[in-house]
Design a protein around this motif. Structure first.
Motif, PDB file in Angstrom:
ATOM      1  N   MET A 199       0.828  -1.211   0.000  1.00  0.00           N
ATOM      2  CA  MET A 199       0.000   0.000   0.000  1.00  0.00           C
ATOM      3  C   MET A 199       0.858   1.255   0.000  1.00  0.00           C
ATOM      4  SD  MET A 199      -3.362  -0.946   2.304  1.00  0.00           S
ATOM      5  CE  MET A 199      -2.470  -0.963   3.822  1.00  0.00           C
ATOM      6  N   VAL A 200       1.909   1.262   0.802  1.00  0.00           N
ATOM      7  CA  VAL A 200       2.795   2.432   0.822  1.00  0.00           C
ATOM      8  C   VAL A 200       3.471   2.584  -0.529  1.00  0.00           C
ATOM      9  CG1 VAL A 200       4.899   3.392   1.835  1.00  0.00           C
ATOM     10  CG2 VAL A 200       3.139   2.426   3.311  1.00  0.00           C
ATOM     11  N   GLY A 201       3.903   1.468  -1.116  1.00  0.00           N
ATOM     12  CA  GLY A 201       4.511   1.525  -2.444  1.00  0.00           C
ATOM     13  C   GLY A 201       3.549   2.087  -3.481  1.00  0.00           C
TER      14      GLY A 201
ATOM     15  N   ASP B  59      11.522   7.559   0.645  1.00  0.00           N
ATOM     16  CA  ASP B  59      12.130   6.645  -0.331  1.00  0.00           C
ATOM     17  C   ASP B  59      12.866   5.504   0.372  1.00  0.00           C
ATOM     18  OD1 ASP B  59      11.143   8.228  -2.372  1.00  0.00           O
ATOM     19  OD2 ASP B  59      13.060   9.247  -2.747  1.00  0.00           O
ATOM     20  N   GLU B  60      13.641   5.837   1.399  1.00  0.00           N
ATOM     21  CA  GLU B  60      14.382   4.808   2.142  1.00  0.00           C
ATOM     22  C   GLU B  60      13.438   3.872   2.882  1.00  0.00           C
ATOM     23  OE1 GLU B  60      17.630   6.048   4.654  1.00  0.00           O
ATOM     24  OE2 GLU B  60      18.306   7.513   3.154  1.00  0.00           O
ATOM     25  N   LEU B  61      12.366   4.425   3.427  1.00  0.00           N
ATOM     26  CA  LEU B  61      11.404   3.611   4.157  1.00  0.00           C
ATOM     27  C   LEU B  61      10.774   2.570   3.240  1.00  0.00           C
ATOM     28  CD1 LEU B  61       9.809   3.015   6.758  1.00  0.00           C
ATOM     29  CD2 LEU B  61       8.159   4.747   6.009  1.00  0.00           C
ATOM     30  N   VAL B  62      10.326   2.991   2.073  1.00  0.00           N
ATOM     31  CA  VAL B  62       9.700   2.052   1.146  1.00  0.00           C
ATOM     32  C   VAL B  62      10.701   1.007   0.675  1.00  0.00           C
ATOM     33  CG1 VAL B  62       8.613   1.829  -1.114  1.00  0.00           C
ATOM     34  CG2 VAL B  62       7.893   3.626   0.441  1.00  0.00           C
ATOM     35  N   ALA B  63      11.923   1.431   0.357  1.00  0.00           N
ATOM     36  CA  ALA B  63      12.949   0.478  -0.076  1.00  0.00           C
ATOM     37  C   ALA B  63      13.243  -0.542   1.020  1.00  0.00           C
ATOM     38  CB  ALA B  63      14.222   1.218  -0.479  1.00  0.00           C
ATOM     39  N   SER B  64      13.363  -0.079   2.259  1.00  0.00           N
ATOM     40  CA  SER B  64      13.650  -1.012   3.350  1.00  0.00           C
ATOM     41  C   SER B  64      12.453  -1.905   3.644  1.00  0.00           C
ATOM     42  CB  SER B  64      14.113  -0.270   4.605  1.00  0.00           C
ATOM     43  OG  SER B  64      13.087   0.532   5.144  1.00  0.00           O
ATOM     44  N   MET B  65      11.227  -1.386   3.458  1.00  0.00           N
ATOM     45  CA  MET B  65      10.038  -2.206   3.653  1.00  0.00           C
ATOM     46  C   MET B  65       9.987  -3.320   2.609  1.00  0.00           C
ATOM     47  SD  MET B  65       7.130   0.602   4.690  1.00  0.00           S
ATOM     48  CE  MET B  65       5.833  -0.570   5.089  1.00  0.00           C
ATOM     49  N   ARG B  66      10.294  -2.990   1.374  1.00  0.00           N
ATOM     50  CA  ARG B  66      10.308  -4.017   0.321  1.00  0.00           C
ATOM     51  C   ARG B  66      11.384  -5.057   0.595  1.00  0.00           C
ATOM     52  NH1 ARG B  66       9.529   0.370  -4.315  1.00  0.00           N
ATOM     53  NH2 ARG B  66       7.265   0.325  -4.441  1.00  0.00           N
TER      54      ARG B  66
ATOM     55  N   SER C 109      10.573  -7.092   3.851  1.00  0.00           N
ATOM     56  CA  SER C 109       9.454  -7.995   3.612  1.00  0.00           C
ATOM     57  C   SER C 109       9.895  -9.183   2.770  1.00  0.00           C
ATOM     58  CB  SER C 109       8.317  -7.247   2.931  1.00  0.00           C
ATOM     59  OG  SER C 109       7.221  -8.103   2.716  1.00  0.00           O
ATOM     60  N   SER C 110      10.709  -8.929   1.752  1.00  0.00           N
ATOM     61  CA  SER C 110      11.154 -10.025   0.893  1.00  0.00           C
ATOM     62  C   SER C 110      12.087 -10.980   1.621  1.00  0.00           C
ATOM     63  CB  SER C 110      11.839  -9.481  -0.362  1.00  0.00           C
ATOM     64  OG  SER C 110      13.108  -8.936  -0.037  1.00  0.00           O
ATOM     65  N   LEU C 111      12.774 -10.486   2.648  1.00  0.00           N
ATOM     66  CA  LEU C 111      13.680 -11.330   3.441  1.00  0.00           C
ATOM     67  C   LEU C 111      13.010 -11.888   4.688  1.00  0.00           C
ATOM     68  CD1 LEU C 111      16.847  -9.057   3.340  1.00  0.00           C
ATOM     69  CD2 LEU C 111      16.497 -11.202   2.080  1.00  0.00           C
ATOM     70  N   ASP C 112      11.756 -11.469   4.928  1.00  0.00           N
ATOM     71  CA  ASP C 112      11.038 -11.828   6.144  1.00  0.00           C
ATOM     72  C   ASP C 112      11.843 -11.381   7.367  1.00  0.00           C
ATOM     73  OD1 ASP C 112       8.907 -12.817   7.600  1.00  0.00           O
ATOM     74  OD2 ASP C 112       9.673 -14.871   7.637  1.00  0.00           O
ATOM     75  N   ASN C 113      12.341 -10.132   7.278  1.00  0.00           N
ATOM     76  CA  ASN C 113      13.194  -9.590   8.332  1.00  0.00           C
ATOM     77  C   ASN C 113      12.847  -8.114   8.536  1.00  0.00           C
ATOM     78  OD1 ASN C 113      15.233  -8.682   9.986  1.00  0.00           O
ATOM     79  ND2 ASN C 113      16.894  -9.510   8.758  1.00  0.00           N
TER      80      ASN C 113
END
Length: 155
Positions: A61-63, A98-105, A108-112
């Motif tokens: 949603m943020v993305g 920008d950093e928040l969305v990148a780190s969220m992606r 999330s992809s690493l389950d971390n």
């Protein structure tokens, strides 16, 4: 949400009774406190999967929100979630988003969640400096001389 706590010794010494009581209470996450190491959290696998799904949905949603042309709306949403963003300049707020969305992606992809938490913590500390004029003045004043090599922080 408050998390119920039990000492690790209850798990060791009264394991069956402690787990039965936890299950009767709805099996909400249970903090297991330890004296010798980091606390643990006990939760069902279903709950852990649900939390992962919620994080993935929030990330999506943020993305999607960021792909809108309405940057003011994005800033409004981020400031509602993180009120301290108001202490950042417009450029810094955009960089944080920008950093928040990148780190969220990535997280999330690493389950971390660690990359997400680190991004939020780093930017929150930046806002804390700006919120305190005296601290901002001290930290922005050039130092006298070279104090040598700064060691890399331990992560």
């Amino acid at each position: 949400m408050s998390v119920r706590e039990v000492p690790f010794s209850d798990i060791q010494n009264k394991g069956k009774a402690t787990l039965s009581e936890w299950q009767r209470s709805g099996a909400r996450p249970l903090r297991v406190t330890r004296r010798d190491d980091e606390d643990l959290v006990l939760m069902t696998a279903t709950r852990a999967e649900q939390e992962h799904e919620v994080l993935a949905a929030a990330t999506a949603m943020v993305g999607a929100l960021l792909h809108t042309e309405n940057r003011a709306l994005v800033r409004t949403v981020v400031e509602a979630a993180f009120p301290w963003v108001s202490y950042l300049s417009n450029e810094e707020a955009a960089e944080f988003i920008d950093e928040l969305v990148a780190s969220m992606r990535a997280g999330s992809s690493l389950d971390n969640p660690a990359p997400i938490a680190r991004t939020i913590e780093t930017w929150r500390h930046t806002a804390e400096v700006y919120a305190d004029p005296e601290l901002a003045r001290i930290l922005s004043t050039p130092s006298e001389g070279d104090f040598g090599t700064v060691p890399a922080p331990e992560l």
